[in-house]
Design an enzyme around this catalytic site. Sequence first.
Site, short mmCIF file in Angstrom:
data_model
loop_
_atom_site.label_atom_id
_atom_site.label_comp_id
_atom_site.label_asym_id
_atom_site.label_seq_id
_atom_site.Cartn_x
_atom_site.Cartn_y
_atom_site.Cartn_z
N SER A 29 5.45 8.90 0.78
CA SER A 29 5.18 7.79 -0.13
C SER A 29 3.76 7.29 0.04
O SER A 29 3.17 7.41 1.12
CB SER A 29 6.14 6.63 0.14
N ASP A 30 3.20 6.73 -1.04
CA ASP A 30 2.01 5.93 -0.86
C ASP A 30 2.43 4.71 -0.04
O ASP A 30 3.61 4.39 0.08
CB ASP A 30 1.41 5.52 -2.20
N TRP A 31 1.45 4.02 0.53
CA TRP A 31 1.76 2.95 1.50
C TRP A 31 2.42 1.76 0.79
O TRP A 31 1.84 1.16 -0.10
CB TRP A 31 0.48 2.55 2.21
#
Length: 744
Positions: free
Chosen positions: A274-276
């Site tokens: 995932s992106d953060w």
Amino acid sequence: MKNQIIKLSFFSMLLVTGYNANSQTVKNIKTKESTVAKSITSKYDAEIDKLISKMTLEEKIGMLHGNSMFANGGVKRLGIPELKMADGPLGVREEISRDSWAPAGLTNDFATYYPAAGALAATWNPLLGYTFGNSVGQELRARDKDMLLSPAINIVRTPLGGRTYEYMTEDPFLNKKMAVQMVIGLQDNDVMACVKHFAANNQETNRDFIDVQMDERTLREIYLPAFEAAVKEGKAYSIMGAYNKFRGEYLCENDYMLNKVLRDEWGFKGVVVSDWAAVHSTVKSLNSGLDIEMGTPTTKFNEFFLADRLITAVKAGEISEAEINKHVKRILGVLFQVKAMGGKDRVKGSIATEAHYQDAYKIATESVVLLKNDNNALPLKLDGVKSIAIIGNNATKKNALGGFGAGVKTKREVTPLGALKSKLPSSIKINYAEGYLERYEEKKVGKLGDITMNGPVTIDQLDPAKFEEAIEAAKNSDVAIVFAGSNRDYETEASDRRSLKLPFGQEELIQKVLAVNPRTIVVMVAGAPFDIEAIKNKTNALVWSWFNGSEGGNALVDVLLGKINPSGKLPWTMPKNIMDSPAHATNSFPGGKTVDYAEGILVGYRWFDTKKIEPLYPFGYGLSYTTFAFDNAKTDKKEYAADETISVSVTVKNTGKVDGKEVVQLYASKSDSKIERAAQELKGFQKVLVKTGNSETITIKVPVKELAYYNVETKKWTVEPGNYTLKLGSSSRDIKKEVTVTIK
């Protein structure tokens, strides 16, 4: 490492000799070098299954979420390490604290600052994509990392995008040809590329919740090709899920994109990260194809969606342990693949070496774009010149760090002024004046995810003292060079720009300098288009450079002084007016909670060419200190079947007085198509070195399948039979030769 040094030398040799190939040839070269992209194999399956059988539920789930800012959890008792990640659009990011964004304060985490991806794309040289990836990959290993959070290959949909400098181009074909080579170069060093941001992540405004709506043909033809090529040709080990929604579902829990397209259609075997802080559910995220949740902890890492909540969900029967095992197996698979487990001969790497600075220099030199050069104002002729005024904050501005996105802590960043001081004869006096001040009304950084168009608000009034100093320097010097444009504090992740206007009062400053010294050269340093039409109309010489790495100043000055003949080409269209750009002309940027990509497949030059709108500078544009003529364009046959490859040859002659590199661009069009098409689409290109007075015959291979459109009804790529015009030019608006072929 010995093999890597040989490999780098081989590619350097190709660049020096001017052998610049299309992607098929590049692939063949790598096959001969035994470094072709490696698929994730099943040879570790038995060992992985044995490890999983020994793990507790808590240990398994520990691997599915961040255990620190840039690593998941390992299982020390079983010899399973953390999967260690690093940010990397400009090089390997400095070490930060395990549980916050604060720098770790180390003294050994310096790295090479590489040109931004927009600059790399401007080289139009896939071999330099490989050089970029391979060089950064070595630095990643020297820092004992497993995964680089790069490349970012989202399409440049709007010139105002805050990450335009970091994304590559507006064109899916150019994007994929550069991205594949970068991925292969990275992964040749026993590390993972994490290709991002999957997908349709084309704006910073409201990126954490914006719901992107587009038709399937647009998705397939514009926004997915680079990702698909990175998976199928580059064999990327990792993909990063984006923040935004797509057709109503967040992309980190989007079954259609992560399972049906990425895994089922494309055969992706790696891990999805995932992106953060882009995860919004527990069971749904895993079932939809996400493998690792990363983020910024508000309290503790075990409070992530895929942490304690997941343990509870398994024990409650909401998700099976077999499903957990599937994701753990993927993570262990890539750890084995890059020799983080069980590998005795893993690449050790090297960092911030002279060889790597030279890699950055080579990329930077081929990225600089000559936009205008009336009366041969460039290269600079120093005979009789006793003084040069160097004007502008960008003459000394450093961009390795800055802005909201990841930068690089580097020991070397050569500025234009620094390079001029070292390269100009000592007899020439340099009169430096800052000219304009980089100032903001408010310079706030919101929390990640709190994204709006309210980015840095600039103060555009000139400081009277700085202005007068600049005018005096220009008046009292034989030549003036203004270094203007932007920087990474103004062009930044987490906000899109408000307009194309130059910030900090630069327009007024440049016009006044041009008025007092007609021998003024204007150099723009920026990552995205600006409104520079009035400046273009007044100056004889206009140069475009980028956030161009540790050696950016040296590369730029070598172009200005003529040591390097510029060969960069614009990777996007520079509009005269923002409302000429498709997302703005259709009133479909930035949207509110939803954004509808109303322009469809007509992105970038496709829109300008189809709608017959004159840009300020077209896609693929860039001048040289020499001139080229194209002749004898032909194909190997006149008719082709759908499974064949068209070979297009053309002779390029250097008709000027210095050696130079030209980018031959091949655009395809079909005027009598029964479906909607763009006026033309890039389907091939080749960069070639031609010595003065000489000619080189180059061949561009175009698989007929590249001419296909995505048929929404059949859900298949379809090649429409009939006649196609293949146009050869030096930009999308400078077509020099045409040939026609028939597809049966």
